[in-house]
Design an enzyme around this catalytic site. Structure first.
Site, mmCIF file in Angstrom:
data_model
loop_
_atom_site.group_PDB
_atom_site.id
_atom_site.type_symbol
_atom_site.label_atom_id
_atom_site.label_comp_id
_atom_site.label_asym_id
_atom_site.label_seq_id
_atom_site.Cartn_x
_atom_site.Cartn_y
_atom_site.Cartn_z
ATOM 1 N N LYS A 71 117.622 2.012 61.975
ATOM 2 C CA LYS A 71 117.719 0.440 61.981
ATOM 3 C C LYS A 71 116.145 0.165 60.919
ATOM 4 C CE LYS A 71 118.784 0.127 66.226
ATOM 5 N NZ LYS A 71 118.725 -1.072 67.897
ATOM 6 N N ASN A 92 120.091 -3.805 62.932
ATOM 7 C CA ASN A 92 120.725 -3.768 63.617
ATOM 8 C C ASN A 92 122.289 -3.580 63.597
ATOM 9 O OD1 ASN A 92 120.670 -5.729 64.770
ATOM 10 N ND2 ASN A 92 121.199 -5.044 67.199
ATOM 11 N N GLY A 131 106.301 -0.893 75.515
ATOM 12 C CA GLY A 131 106.872 -0.720 74.414
ATOM 13 C C GLY A 131 106.253 -1.227 73.292
ATOM 14 N N GLY A 133 108.067 -0.234 70.186
ATOM 15 C CA GLY A 133 109.408 0.511 69.670
ATOM 16 C C GLY A 133 110.353 -0.133 69.322
HETATM 17 P P1 NDP Z 1 111.987 4.218 70.420
HETATM 18 O O1 NDP Z 1 111.993 5.372 70.445
HETATM 19 O O2 NDP Z 1 111.910 3.221 69.033
HETATM 20 O O3 NDP Z 1 110.606 3.288 71.303
HETATM 21 C C1 NDP Z 1 110.394 3.827 72.722
HETATM 22 C C2 NDP Z 1 109.488 2.966 73.161
HETATM 23 O O4 NDP Z 1 109.795 4.066 74.221
HETATM 24 C C3 NDP Z 1 107.962 3.067 72.112
HETATM 25 O O5 NDP Z 1 107.082 2.179 72.551
HETATM 26 C C4 NDP Z 1 107.324 4.552 73.107
HETATM 27 O O6 NDP Z 1 106.228 4.362 73.693
HETATM 28 C C5 NDP Z 1 107.867 4.745 74.498
HETATM 29 N N1 NDP Z 1 107.699 5.323 76.034
HETATM 30 C C6 NDP Z 1 108.316 6.449 75.926
HETATM 31 N N2 NDP Z 1 108.586 7.172 76.292
HETATM 32 C C7 NDP Z 1 107.386 6.689 77.328
HETATM 33 C C8 NDP Z 1 106.992 6.468 78.367
HETATM 34 N N3 NDP Z 1 106.850 8.218 79.225
HETATM 35 N N4 NDP Z 1 105.462 5.604 79.359
HETATM 36 C C9 NDP Z 1 105.261 4.898 78.461
HETATM 37 N N5 NDP Z 1 106.595 4.447 77.223
HETATM 38 C C10 NDP Z 1 106.863 5.226 76.902
HETATM 39 O O7 NDP Z 1 113.098 2.840 70.841
HETATM 40 P P2 NDP Z 1 114.277 1.864 71.139
HETATM 41 O O8 NDP Z 1 113.441 0.278 71.459
HETATM 42 O O9 NDP Z 1 114.561 1.828 69.955
HETATM 43 O O10 NDP Z 1 114.548 1.652 72.703
HETATM 44 C C11 NDP Z 1 114.091 1.556 73.634
HETATM 45 C C12 NDP Z 1 115.296 1.340 74.568
HETATM 46 O O11 NDP Z 1 115.847 0.768 74.383
HETATM 47 C C13 NDP Z 1 115.908 2.798 74.648
HETATM 48 O O12 NDP Z 1 116.588 3.168 76.023
HETATM 49 C C14 NDP Z 1 117.679 2.036 75.191
HETATM 50 O O13 NDP Z 1 118.639 2.130 75.089
HETATM 51 C C15 NDP Z 1 117.109 0.171 75.117
HETATM 52 N N6 NDP Z 1 117.953 -1.002 74.022
HETATM 53 C C16 NDP Z 1 119.002 -1.223 74.702
HETATM 54 C C17 NDP Z 1 119.424 -2.581 74.030
HETATM 55 C C18 NDP Z 1 119.652 -2.793 75.010
HETATM 56 O O14 NDP Z 1 120.857 -3.630 74.322
HETATM 57 N N7 NDP Z 1 119.933 -3.189 75.893
HETATM 58 C C19 NDP Z 1 119.105 -2.679 72.877
HETATM 59 C C20 NDP Z 1 118.229 -1.756 71.764
HETATM 60 C C21 NDP Z 1 118.188 -0.714 72.623
HETATM 61 P P3 NDP Z 1 105.198 5.795 72.471
HETATM 62 O O15 NDP Z 1 105.855 4.773 70.942
HETATM 63 O O16 NDP Z 1 104.044 4.861 72.627
HETATM 64 O O17 NDP Z 1 105.469 6.697 72.065
#
Ligand code: NDP
Length: 287
Positions: A71, A92, A131, A133
């Site tokens: 992305k 995306n 989050g 991400g």
């Molecule tokens: P990223 O990998 O970019 O971001 C993941 C985020 O989750 C980061 O901020 C990370 O924090 C945090 N995180 C991971 N594990 C933990 C934990 N145990 N406790 C707290 N925070 C945590 O992923 P995306 O943002 O691309 O995707 C995130 C979710 O969104 C996925 O499950 C994806 O399937 C879903 N999604 C759903 C969509 C929909 O249409 N419904 C569309 C796009 C995504 P840190 O940086 O601190 O590690």
């Protein structure tokens, strides 16, 4: 139009990609609208993105979705970005118009539509985002563009969270703060919308939930989750137990797919059919 035996090609570049259900809903929508389009799930490894983009152009594909891990890196290959994609720094979906590549970020727009469809107006509201991400960036930027007053970003990795807060404060009209998420956090009572944008709870880890003090979730809050599999996440279950209204990630997924459909074909997407196709795919109507 004269009969054409050539299908318009769209699809998704990602790795992993095998579990992504988007192709099923897009293909159902194309069939319902009588459009000769094909949606292909294409595994593109991390180092192969440039070759894949060139291939997309060579095949005269109409467009492509980009997912993990492409992305952000795909931005350098594009000719033009939407306002949201430029702010988020991630794309995306791409539309290919005679070799001119335009990128958008429809994740945040899909989220906003699911919230609006639930009757929630975000303008002037306080939003807390778990989050920082890709999903958190897309959703927080779209919230800011839609007139949200204040955004709190909670993240474990400080740099990532603070960078997003800086982006929101300097490039949008919303005010943002960072909360370092090193332990179970309280949700500020001024929060109107609490949004889980982490991957916590995603299948197969459906027994996990974000580490917050759930008793600080109030009945006045609208609680949303990006997780679509399981749509009835533990996070949302806990919020409902506290009397909050909840919105799951299915709407976001279908709405962004519907937006992509419209951007590629120019035809309004059959959203209800896309929802029912996704529910069927996940076996959600069998309980
Ligand atoms: P990223 O990998 O970019 O971001 C993941 C985020 O989750 C980061 O901020 C990370 O924090 C945090 N995180 C991971 N594990 C933990 C934990 N145990 N406790 C707290 N925070 C945590 O992923 P995306 O943002 O691309 O995707 C995130 C979710 O969104 C996925 O499950 C994806 O399937 C879903 N999604 C759903 C969509 C929909 O249409 N419904 C569309 C796009 C995504 P840190 O940086 O601190 O590690």
């Amino acid at each position: 139009m004269e009969k054409s035996y050539r299908a318009e090609l769209v699809g998704a570049f990602g790795c992993p990609i095998d579990e992504n259900p988007t192709g099923v809903i897009e293909e159902a929508a194309f069939a319902a609208k009588g459009l000769n389009y094909r949606y292909l799930m294409i595994k593109v490894n991390d180092g192969d993105l440039e070759a894949a983009i060139n291939g997309m152009k060579a095949f005269n594909m109409r467009g492509i979705n980009c997912t993990i891990p492409h992305k952000v890196k795909v931005v350098q290959y594009l000719d033009e970005l939407s306002e949201a994609a430029a702010l988020v720094g991630a794309v995306n979906m791409i539309v290919n118009t005679d070799g001119h590549l335009w990128g958008d970020n429809t994740d945040g727009k899909g989220y906003m539509k699911s919230v609006r469809d639930a009757g929630v107006d975000v303008a002037g509201k306080n939003v807390t985002i778990l989050g920082a991400g890709g999903a958190a960036r897309a959703i927080s930027v779209e919230c800011a563009l839609a007139g949200v007053k204040h955004i709190t970003i909670c993240n474990i990795v400080r740099e990532q969270g603070e960078e997003l807060v800086e982006l929101l404060n300097t490039r949008t009209n919303a005010k943002a703060d960072f909360v370092f998420w090193d332990k179970a956090i309280d949700i500020d009572p001024s929060t109107d919308i609490l949004s889980n944008c982490t991957s916590v709870g995603l299948y197969p880890n459906c027994d996990q939930k974000p580490n917050i003090n759930y008793d600080t979730v109030l009945p006045s809050m609208v609680v949303t989750d990006v997780i679509f599999n399981d749509p009835n996440s533990l996070f949302l279950q806990e919020a409902r137990k506290r009397g909050a209204m909840t919105i799951n990630g299915l709407g976001m997924l279908v709405n962004q797919a519907a937006l992509n459909f419209k951007l590629w074909t120019g035809v309004d997407a059959p959203v209800e059919l896309m929802v029912s196709t996704l529910r069927k795919e996940f076996g959600l109507d069998e309980e």
